[in-house]
Design a protein around this motif. Sequence first.
Motif: not given
Length: 178
Positions: A147-171
């Motif tokens: 999550p923008l730093v290298n001493d943390r890792t997030v585990a996220m559902d892949v489906s949630a990542l697609w929603v993140f991209f939708e929120k940013l208007n990234v395809t």
Amino acid sequence: MDASSEFQDTLPVSSDVLLAQLKDWGLGYMLHEHVPLRTVEDAKSVEAAMEVSGEEAFRVKNLYLRDKKKRNYLVTLEQDREIDLKALGKQLGVGGLSFGSADRLLQNLGVRPGAVTPLAMINGAEAGVRFFIDAAVKDADKIYMHPLVNDRTVAMDVSALWVFFEKLNVTPEMLELG
């Protein structure tokens, strides 16, 4: 300065702000804190502590690249995938791919070397960075990323990542790799 959360307040968007945004958008994740990870080998040394039995996990390596026309790309691959930059350039239809500098990485994706992540598109979208992801992600339940730093890792559902991209208007552009 390194890519750890100790220096997150020097980034355009801090890790804490990103995590709060994910939460505000209703995008669930599990946060793991660990020693700073700079390479895939480093990441493999802590992966067992993050494993959840029965899930198909997509663990990533990320490349910040520029072409000879100075266009910027973020490429997310399965962590063990071998990549040939010349062949990748042909597949993307661009020439002269090379790694971007640390200064350009900070300017265009808002992260430091060692913390490159798909989540950096929170900065990269406005900077015009094109995002490509390994099509193998479609077979995974979870994706593990910084999550923008290298001493943390997030585990996220892949489906949630697609929603993140939708929120940013990234395809995300899918990379079919053999």
